[in-house]
Scaffold this active site. Structure first.
Site, PDB file in Angstrom:
ATOM      1  N   HIS A  62       0.835  -1.199   0.000  1.00  0.00           N
ATOM      2  CA  HIS A  62       0.000   0.000   0.000  1.00  0.00           C
ATOM      3  C   HIS A  62       0.871   1.251   0.000  1.00  0.00           C
ATOM      4  O   HIS A  62       1.606   1.508   0.949  1.00  0.00           O
ATOM      5  CB  HIS A  62      -0.894  -0.048   1.241  1.00  0.00           C
ATOM      6  CG  HIS A  62      -1.865   1.073   1.359  1.00  0.00           C
ATOM      7  ND1 HIS A  62      -1.840   1.979   2.394  1.00  0.00           N
ATOM      8  CD2 HIS A  62      -2.911   1.432   0.571  1.00  0.00           C
ATOM      9  CE1 HIS A  62      -2.830   2.842   2.259  1.00  0.00           C
ATOM     10  NE2 HIS A  62      -3.494   2.531   1.162  1.00  0.00           N
ATOM     11  N   GLU A  89       0.907  -0.811  -4.989  1.00  0.00           N
ATOM     12  CA  GLU A  89      -0.328  -0.037  -5.054  1.00  0.00           C
ATOM     13  C   GLU A  89      -0.018   1.446  -5.027  1.00  0.00           C
ATOM     14  O   GLU A  89       0.917   1.885  -4.347  1.00  0.00           O
ATOM     15  CB  GLU A  89      -1.229  -0.404  -3.870  1.00  0.00           C
ATOM     16  CG  GLU A  89      -2.637   0.174  -3.913  1.00  0.00           C
ATOM     17  CD  GLU A  89      -2.789   1.533  -3.241  1.00  0.00           C
ATOM     18  OE1 GLU A  89      -3.862   2.159  -3.410  1.00  0.00           O
ATOM     19  OE2 GLU A  89      -1.836   1.982  -2.562  1.00  0.00           O
ATOM     20  N   HIS A 104      -1.462  10.586  -2.847  1.00  0.00           N
ATOM     21  CA  HIS A 104      -2.660  10.114  -2.167  1.00  0.00           C
ATOM     22  C   HIS A 104      -3.637  11.233  -1.848  1.00  0.00           C
ATOM     23  O   HIS A 104      -4.831  11.126  -2.098  1.00  0.00           O
ATOM     24  CB  HIS A 104      -2.281   9.406  -0.866  1.00  0.00           C
ATOM     25  CG  HIS A 104      -3.466   8.995  -0.057  1.00  0.00           C
ATOM     26  ND1 HIS A 104      -4.023   9.813   0.914  1.00  0.00           N
ATOM     27  CD2 HIS A 104      -4.222   7.876  -0.074  1.00  0.00           C
ATOM     28  CE1 HIS A 104      -5.069   9.212   1.450  1.00  0.00           C
ATOM     29  NE2 HIS A 104      -5.208   8.034   0.873  1.00  0.00           N
TER      30      HIS A 104
END
Length: 434
Positions: A62, A89, A104
């Protein structure tokens, strides 16, 4: 009190999971046109869509390795590959000149020095900057000084770094802020031959695209109809009707092992969907996902997850100090002087251990909580590390922050690092609702 060695068992019970219903992140919209389905007319083969159970479950890195390097930078992805990530990811957004970058947040404020380089635009959306402007930003120092000069990468830079070593899953992040990002990503992936539901040697899809925005997923699927899609929901498992609907146009679902049971995972499997975990970082939570039958382990700690999955020591560098417990919601103010929120460390050995210069991070990874030089935990003894202000003593160290960092309403994961920036322990807790 925690004991050592810690067994790989689901210590966080399903009953406790009921206390964190506040983690539920929202359901699926009622009306969705099934404009896309990966591998139409071919049901998902759950045995091969993931690695199956136990040691074959792929580990999804992640945002790379965000507890070891600044998230979604090439340094973070290099570290994730070095730790054995099966899948990388990242979050895709468009710049003002149409380039795809990995960021993000909606803004660059948290993970770069944009406030220093562009002080009048510090709170502007990612899409308000050109790629050249974003490349001027330092995306590393906020995490740790040793990463000074690390830059925000483009999606193409990630693909070139990876060179097919791991699978890739990309989120269409806040598409409303990046009009056209879905079709642009589809075009780029097509140029790199990532245009179907092909799988890696360990069973993961070579490419998967996910998003909370159904319209963006349908737009992507209109260009590359064979690439697997997942609607990013997370939290508690969806109801049967919602799972059935998703199975008509997606291949999987996200959920939180703290809020699900093995029966919930089976319901998703019965609907023909694979199940991705929300990020799980502590050995206990990783075990929960494995024991419940999750198909993919999404984690911020790739090394820990792969070792737990493979039945190995979760933290082989541990010298004997562990996080014993956390007081995240003390009576009164969280950062009140002397008695505020704190993390208690315990020396599990029969020898004194110098912890000077060691530090802890919370689950978000944004704040480091330090231990002062010269601090030694005596054999079998405790050291309380406070977030707020107070008077230091041999058994208590105060950081002086004015804002609490420990999650009072849902739970958190604490990582404990030595002076060489190596993780020695990972501890999760669930905060009961009051």
């Amino acid at each position: 009190m925690r004991s050592r060695p810690r067994p790989h068992s689901a210590l966080l019970s399903a009953a406790a999971a009921l206390s964190v219903a506040a983690l539920v992140m929202g359901g699926v919209d009622a009306a969705t046109a099934p404009a896309h389905r990966a591998q139409e007319d071919a049901p998902v083969d759950l045995a091969s869509a993931s690695g199956g159970a136990g040691s074959d479950v792929p580990v999804v890195a992640h945002r790379g390795a965000p507890r070891n390097a600044p998230e979604e930078t090439l340094a973070s992805y290099r570290e994730a590959l070095a730790q054995g990530a099966d899948v990388l990811e990242g979050d895709v957004q468009l710049t003002s000149d149409g380039r795809m970058v990995l960021v993000h947040d909606d803004t660059l404020a948290r993970t770069t020095d944009v406030a220093e380089v562009f002080p009048d635009r510090a709170d502007a959306k990612v899409g308000a900057f050109t790629l050249a402007e974003i490349k001027r930003l330092d995306a590393g120092t906020w995490h740790r000084e040793g990463f000074a000069g690390e830059r925000v990468p483009t999606v193409e830079e990630l693909l070139k770094l990876n060179r097919g070593r791991a699978a890739v899953t990309l989120e269409l992040k806040s598409p409303v802020n990046s009009p056209g990002v879905a079709t642009e990503l589809a075009k780029l992936l097509d140029r790199y031959g990532l245009d179907d539901a092909g799988r890696t040697r360990f069973g993961a899809w070579k490419i998967m695209v996910h998003s909370r925005d159904k319209d963006a997923l349908h737009a992507f699927g209109s260009v590359l109809p064979d690439v697997p899609l997942v609607h990013l929901t997370g939290g508690a498992m969806l109801g049967d009707a919602e799972l059935k609907d998703l199975s008509t146009w997606t291949v999987g679902v996200f959920a939180d092992p703290r809020l699900t049971t093995a029966s919930d995972v089976k319901r998703a499997h019965d609907a023909g969907l694979v199940v991705y975990s929300d990020p799980v970082d502590s050995p206990e939570q990783i075990d929960m996902a494995l024991d419940q039958g999750y198909d993919y382990l999404v984690t911020n700690l790739t090394g820990t997850a792969t070792r737990v999955r493979d039945g190995k020591n979760p933290e082989p560098r541990a010298a004997g100090v562990v996080v014993d417990h956390v007081i995240e919601n003390p009576s009164g103010d969280d950062v009140q002087a002397e008695t505020g929120e704190h993390i208690t460390l315990r020396n599990t050995t029969g020898r004194p251990i110098d912890v000077g210069g060691h530090y802890l991070r919370d689950g978000a990874g944004n704040v480091r909580v330090f231990i002062g030089d010269g601090y030694v935990i005596q054999p079998g003894s405790l050291l309380k590390v406070y977030i707020g202000k107070g008077t230091n003593s041999p058994t208590a160290y105060y950081n002086g922050y004015t804002t609490g960092i420990l999650n009072n309403t849902a739970g958190d994961t604490i990582q404990y690092y030595n002076e060489r920036h190596q993780i020695e322990d990972v501890y999760s807790y669930i905060a009961p609702l009051t």
